[in-house]
Design an enzyme around this catalytic site. Structure first.
Site, PDB file in Angstrom:
ATOM      1  N   SER A  22     -21.937 -58.786  29.535  1.00  0.00           N
ATOM      2  CA  SER A  22     -22.645 -58.417  30.473  1.00  0.00           C
ATOM      3  C   SER A  22     -23.309 -60.101  30.571  1.00  0.00           C
ATOM      4  CB  SER A  22     -22.961 -57.057  29.675  1.00  0.00           C
ATOM      5  OG  SER A  22     -22.477 -55.921  30.156  1.00  0.00           O
ATOM      6  N   THR A  67     -24.507 -50.236  25.154  1.00  0.00           N
ATOM      7  CA  THR A  67     -23.269 -50.496  24.997  1.00  0.00           C
ATOM      8  C   THR A  67     -23.291 -48.839  23.468  1.00  0.00           C
ATOM      9  OG1 THR A  67     -21.135 -51.384  25.123  1.00  0.00           O
ATOM     10  CG2 THR A  67     -23.169 -52.137  23.904  1.00  0.00           C
ATOM     11  N   LYS A  71     -24.852 -45.443  23.497  1.00  0.00           N
ATOM     12  CA  LYS A  71     -25.044 -44.319  25.536  1.00  0.00           C
ATOM     13  C   LYS A  71     -25.353 -42.717  24.991  1.00  0.00           C
ATOM     14  CE  LYS A  71     -21.219 -46.601  27.644  1.00  0.00           C
ATOM     15  NZ  LYS A  71     -20.548 -47.437  28.462  1.00  0.00           N
ATOM     16  N   ASN A  92     -25.869 -45.801  30.419  1.00  0.00           N
ATOM     17  CA  ASN A  92     -25.682 -46.998  29.848  1.00  0.00           C
ATOM     18  C   ASN A  92     -26.278 -47.885  30.321  1.00  0.00           C
ATOM     19  OD1 ASN A  92     -25.146 -46.624  32.633  1.00  0.00           O
ATOM     20  ND2 ASN A  92     -23.312 -47.838  32.917  1.00  0.00           N
ATOM     21  N   ASP A 108     -20.666 -46.126  35.458  1.00  0.00           N
ATOM     22  CA  ASP A 108     -19.708 -45.897  34.799  1.00  0.00           C
ATOM     23  C   ASP A 108     -18.731 -45.658  36.110  1.00  0.00           C
ATOM     24  OD1 ASP A 108     -19.744 -47.744  32.661  1.00  0.00           O
ATOM     25  OD2 ASP A 108     -20.055 -46.089  31.513  1.00  0.00           O
ATOM     26  N   ALA A 135      -9.599 -38.500  26.225  1.00  0.00           N
ATOM     27  CA  ALA A 135     -10.706 -37.274  26.849  1.00  0.00           C
ATOM     28  C   ALA A 135     -12.098 -37.788  25.519  1.00  0.00           C
ATOM     29  CB  ALA A 135     -10.414 -35.966  25.823  1.00  0.00           C
ATOM     30  N   GLY A 136     -12.584 -39.410  25.996  1.00  0.00           N
ATOM     31  CA  GLY A 136     -13.330 -39.607  25.159  1.00  0.00           C
ATOM     32  C   GLY A 136     -14.368 -39.927  26.441  1.00  0.00           C
ATOM     33  N   GLY A 137     -15.333 -40.812  25.193  1.00  0.00           N
ATOM     34  CA  GLY A 137     -16.343 -41.335  26.171  1.00  0.00           C
ATOM     35  C   GLY A 137     -15.993 -41.712  27.883  1.00  0.00           C
ATOM     36  N   ALA A 138     -14.862 -42.704  28.188  1.00  0.00           N
ATOM     37  CA  ALA A 138     -15.107 -43.058  29.427  1.00  0.00           C
ATOM     38  C   ALA A 138     -14.625 -42.247  29.737  1.00  0.00           C
ATOM     39  CB  ALA A 138     -13.575 -44.536  28.746  1.00  0.00           C
TER      40      ALA A 138
HETATM   41  P1  ATR Z   1     -14.220 -44.519  24.162  1.00  0.00           P
HETATM   42  O1  ATR Z   1     -15.307 -43.972  24.457  1.00  0.00           O
HETATM   43  O2  ATR Z   1     -13.001 -45.686  24.964  1.00  0.00           O
HETATM   44  O3  ATR Z   1     -13.368 -43.174  25.758  1.00  0.00           O
HETATM   45  P2  ATR Z   1     -12.729 -42.677  22.370  1.00  0.00           P
HETATM   46  O4  ATR Z   1     -14.618 -41.584  22.903  1.00  0.00           O
HETATM   47  O5  ATR Z   1     -12.585 -43.112  21.020  1.00  0.00           O
HETATM   48  O6  ATR Z   1     -13.443 -44.246  23.260  1.00  0.00           O
HETATM   49  O7  ATR Z   1     -11.485 -42.257  22.617  1.00  0.00           O
HETATM   50  C1  ATR Z   1     -10.625 -43.114  22.375  1.00  0.00           C
HETATM   51  C2  ATR Z   1      -9.906 -42.078  23.118  1.00  0.00           C
HETATM   52  O8  ATR Z   1      -8.842 -42.480  23.067  1.00  0.00           O
HETATM   53  C3  ATR Z   1      -9.222 -40.745  22.363  1.00  0.00           C
HETATM   54  O9  ATR Z   1      -8.713 -39.740  23.956  1.00  0.00           O
HETATM   55  C4  ATR Z   1      -8.071 -40.683  21.766  1.00  0.00           C
HETATM   56  O10 ATR Z   1      -7.231 -39.842  21.623  1.00  0.00           O
HETATM   57  P3  ATR Z   1      -7.582 -38.691  20.439  1.00  0.00           P
HETATM   58  O11 ATR Z   1      -8.968 -37.729  21.307  1.00  0.00           O
HETATM   59  O12 ATR Z   1      -6.682 -37.828  20.295  1.00  0.00           O
HETATM   60  O13 ATR Z   1      -8.374 -39.536  18.895  1.00  0.00           O
HETATM   61  C5  ATR Z   1      -7.132 -41.961  22.644  1.00  0.00           C
HETATM   62  N1  ATR Z   1      -6.376 -42.458  21.712  1.00  0.00           N
HETATM   63  C6  ATR Z   1      -6.786 -43.122  20.817  1.00  0.00           C
HETATM   64  N2  ATR Z   1      -5.752 -43.733  19.887  1.00  0.00           N
HETATM   65  C7  ATR Z   1      -4.728 -43.267  20.568  1.00  0.00           C
HETATM   66  C8  ATR Z   1      -2.967 -42.964  19.768  1.00  0.00           C
HETATM   67  N3  ATR Z   1      -2.677 -43.290  19.040  1.00  0.00           N
HETATM   68  N4  ATR Z   1      -2.349 -42.500  20.878  1.00  0.00           N
HETATM   69  C9  ATR Z   1      -2.824 -41.497  21.639  1.00  0.00           C
HETATM   70  N5  ATR Z   1      -4.633 -41.819  22.273  1.00  0.00           N
HETATM   71  C10 ATR Z   1      -4.949 -42.435  21.452  1.00  0.00           C
END
Ligand code: ATR
Length: 280
Positions: A22, A67, A71, A92, A108, A135-138
């Site tokens: 950034s 970041t 967030k 953000n 974002d 299904a994480g934060g992003a």
């Molecule tokens: P971000 O904020 O970047 O989205 P996060 O919240 O840690 O980061 O989310 C990471 C994502 O990658 C999640 O959807 C995670 O799946 P889980 O909810 O099952 O943990 C996914 N992910 C990470 N490693 C993985 C793997 N080896 N196989 C499949 N999905 C994975």
């Protein structure tokens, strides 16, 4: 020499934050538009977030980016959360308003949609079903962005099924949770595939998915930008898909934030893209 009053300060608060691109992005725009100001790294440990956010006004900051890991936590520290950011559940961008109050935004969602539009100007969210992996934060920002833009059928696949189900329940239609094992089948008839997982990132295993069922005109996007060309994007390009890398989202999310603080909506030029690419 500009007076202190016209010197605009902004930055990025995170922990760790040294790797952030950034400062290079915003610094480029400050120079490009001949503005008086700076954008700095703000390494802030989680336990100091409250003090740091409350200190922005006294330090004369126009605001800052937030970041990892701030967030979500920062939402409860601001006076006002923009409705889109509230839906996403994260901010953000923090803006110190003229009256000294703090507003929280999430850019974002804008950044993601704009990265698709940069790659394909006539892209439409309702062109066909969308598959979102992760299904994480992003993923939250991307799901809200796609739903807001009118996506009618979003297939959400995540390794941990409970997280996909929880997001589908929270956001409601058009999002449906699909088992991770069925991610290749989910691509049937899709107009867009998005990877929001960390699979394919430098040092991580590649994302394993067969693209056989994905129609050729579908867009394939990966929000990872290290490396720029993930194995998923390489496979997509080899099949003739338009492939959208994660750098577009990173650069575009910075634009509305910069405008909040500096009053100029900055352009995304090939020169800036090259500058940041060189740091990856
Ligand atoms: P971000 O904020 O970047 O989205 P996060 O919240 O840690 O980061 O989310 C990471 C994502 O990658 C999640 O959807 C995670 O799946 P889980 O909810 O099952 O943990 C996914 N992910 C990470 N490693 C993985 C793997 N080896 N196989 C499949 N999905 C994975």
């Amino acid at each position: 020499m500009a007076s202190d009053k016209h010197y605009t300060l902004a930055g990025v608060m995170g922990w760790p934050v040294a790797h952030s691109r950034s400062p290079a992005i915003h610094g480029h725009w400050i120079r490009q538009y001949g503005l008086h100001g700076s954008y700095v790294l703000l390494p802030v440990q989680p336990e100091h977030l409250g003090d740091a956010v409350r200190g922005l006004r006294a330090l004369g900051f126009a605001g800052c980016n937030l970041t990892i890991p701030h967030k979500v936590a920062a939402m409860s520290l601001v006076d006002r959360v923009d409705p889109l950011a509230a839906r996403i559940g994260a901010i953000n961008t923090l803006v110190v308003e003229k009256d000294g109050t703090l507003a929280g935004y999430n850019t974002d969602a804008y950044g993601y949609i704009q990265s698709l539009l940069d790659a394909q100007p006539d892209w439409r969210a309702d062109a066909g079903p969308v598959t979102v992996l992760g299904a994480g934060g992003a993923a939250r920002a991307i799901l809200v962005a796609l739903a807001e833009r009118g996506a009618k059928d979003i297939r959400l696949c995540n390794r941990s099924p409970d997280k996909a189900q929880a997001l589908a329940a929270e956001f409601g239609a058009p999002i449906r949770a699909i088992p991770w094992e069925q991610r290749a089948e989910a691509l049937d008839g899709c107009a867009l595939l998005v990877n929001t997982t960390s699979l394919g990132m430098k040092g991580q295993a590649p994302l394993e998915i067969s693209l056989d069922r994905l129609p050729r005109q579908a867009l394939v996007s990966d929000i990872i930008y290290v490396p720029l060309e993930t194995p998923l994007l390489a496979a997509a390009r080899a099949r003739g898909h338009v492939a959208v890398d994660g750098l577009g989202m990173l650069l575009n999310q910075a634009r509305p934030a910069f405008e909040h603080w500096f009053g100029v909506r900055p352009e995304l030029t090939p020169e800036l893209r090259r500058l940041i690419e060189a740091t990856l």
